[in-house]
Design a protein around this motif. Structure first.
Motif, PDB file in Angstrom:
ATOM      1  N   GLU A   1       0.480  34.218 -30.327  1.00 56.39           N
ATOM      2  CA  GLU A   1       0.776  34.555 -31.728  1.00 56.39           C
ATOM      3  C   GLU A   1       1.969  35.505 -31.869  1.00 56.39           C
ATOM      4  O   GLU A   1       2.507  35.670 -32.973  1.00 56.39           O
ATOM      5  N   LYS A   2       2.412  36.089 -30.756  1.00 54.01           N
ATOM      6  CA  LYS A   2       3.570  36.985 -30.775  1.00 54.01           C
ATOM      7  C   LYS A   2       4.810  36.341 -30.146  1.00 54.01           C
ATOM      8  O   LYS A   2       5.869  36.957 -30.083  1.00 54.01           O
ATOM      9  N   ALA A   3       4.684  35.097 -29.686  1.00 53.95           N
ATOM     10  CA  ALA A   3       5.740  34.480 -28.885  1.00 53.95           C
ATOM     11  C   ALA A   3       7.071  34.403 -29.622  1.00 53.95           C
ATOM     12  O   ALA A   3       8.130  34.701 -29.046  1.00 53.95           O
ATOM     13  N   TYR A   4       7.060  33.983 -30.875  1.00 52.49           N
ATOM     14  CA  TYR A   4       8.321  33.797 -31.599  1.00 52.49           C
ATOM     15  C   TYR A   4       9.073  35.104 -31.802  1.00 52.49           C
ATOM     16  O   TYR A   4      10.286  35.098 -31.999  1.00 52.49           O
ATOM     17  N   GLU A   5       8.374  36.234 -31.735  1.00 50.20           N
ATOM     18  CA  GLU A   5       9.037  37.532 -31.859  1.00 50.20           C
ATOM     19  C   GLU A   5       9.964  37.799 -30.671  1.00 50.20           C
ATOM     20  O   GLU A   5      10.830  38.674 -30.757  1.00 50.20           O
TER      21      GLU A   5
END
Length: 294
Positions: A158-162
């Protein structure tokens, strides 16, 4: 923002590609880094200054002949790649007799990673040296590629795109017989010139949903690969989470996300590349990466 590395008057520079031409970054932001890795390290603070300068009408496209280079001409580390990551490609590769991974499984249970050495990277319009594959089994693999912009380890999906700075294209050129002979993928994919990259890095803010992009590869104008990024077996968050589980991803790291069906080895008989062939890999809005086989 479209970021490019280009050669002008014998010097490599960083630029922003606009509708009117390439604007040198250091003319928009004095003192800006002169390498793409430096730009990635500087991150959003630098990009914000560049956007502000563009909005103020400070853009002055470079005059004279310009040649695009690979956006990251010499990566800091090996280029990470994910194998067998589209369903139809996994099936065609399994049936080719050249599979050397995943224990004979058609669809892998977890992402399969391998790497290409930094010295294999070339830019748009550079030539692929087909003579290095003495077996005549030269193949192409068009791939969407992630450019990491934020350091992290054990990155949750859920934090990958950051952690993504932007996106580019890689053609994962492969010597198939070498790949099979050595029972792994590293050597057959790391020959000099076997990692064409470009034409630009498009920053992540310009592509809020990469799954809507379409990947197309043509050889001499013939459409060979045509797939939506949403058809990946392992999506982008899953790949980043897996790659970072026990290893720190750092700014400038590159992850090629896999190739779809339509590679040369998948045809019967195979359609391997030969001298004079031209390979175009297109992913809009990134553009088209074009390379000729020498």
């Amino acid at each position: 923002m479209r970021l490019v590395t280009f050669r002008h008057d014998g010097h490599a520079r960083i630029g922003i590609e606009t509708k009117t031409g390439i604007v040198p970054l250091d003319e928009l932001v004095p003192g800006a880094p002169d390498t793409m890795l430096g730009v990635i390290d500087a991150g959003e603070a630098l990009l914000s200054k560049a956007r502000q300068a563009l909005s103020e009408g400070k853009a002055r496209p470079v005059a004279g002949e310009v040649r695009l280079m690979a956006p990251v001409p010499v990566p800091r580390a090996n280029v990470m790649c994910v194998g067998k990551n589209y369903y139809e490609h996994a099936a065609e590769f399994e049936g080719s007799g050249f599979d050397s991974s995943s224990g004979g499984q058609n669809i892998p249970e977890v992402p399969i990673f391998f790497t290409k050495v930094p010295g294999s990277v070339i830019g748009p319009d550079d030539e692929i040296d087909g003579s290095l594959d003495t077996d005549g089994t030269l193949d192409y693999e068009g791939e969407l590629t992630l450019v990491i912009g934020k350091e992290g380890r054990r990155i949750p999906p859920e934090k990958a795109y950051e952690h993504i700075f932007g996106y580019t294209i890689i053609n994962d050129v492969t010597a198939r017989a070498t790949q099979q002979r050595h029972k792994q993928w590293f050597l057959g994919k790391s020959f000099d010139t076997f990692c064409p990259m470009g034409p630009a890095i498009v920053t992540a803010d310009e592509i809020p949903d990469p799954t809507v992009m379409q990947l197309q590869t043509r050889v001499n104008g013939e459409l060979r690969q045509n797939v939506s990024v949403k058809d990946l077996i392992f999506d982008i968050p899953t790949m980043i989470a897996a790659a970072s589980h026990g290893m720190t991803l750092r700014p400038g790291d590159l992850i090629a996300t896999g190739t779809p069906a339509g590679v040369g080895i998948g045809f019967k008989p195979p359609k391997y590349l030969k001298a004079g062939d031209v390979v175009d890999v297109t992913i809009e809005p990134i553009g088209t990466l074009t390379n000729r086989v020498a």
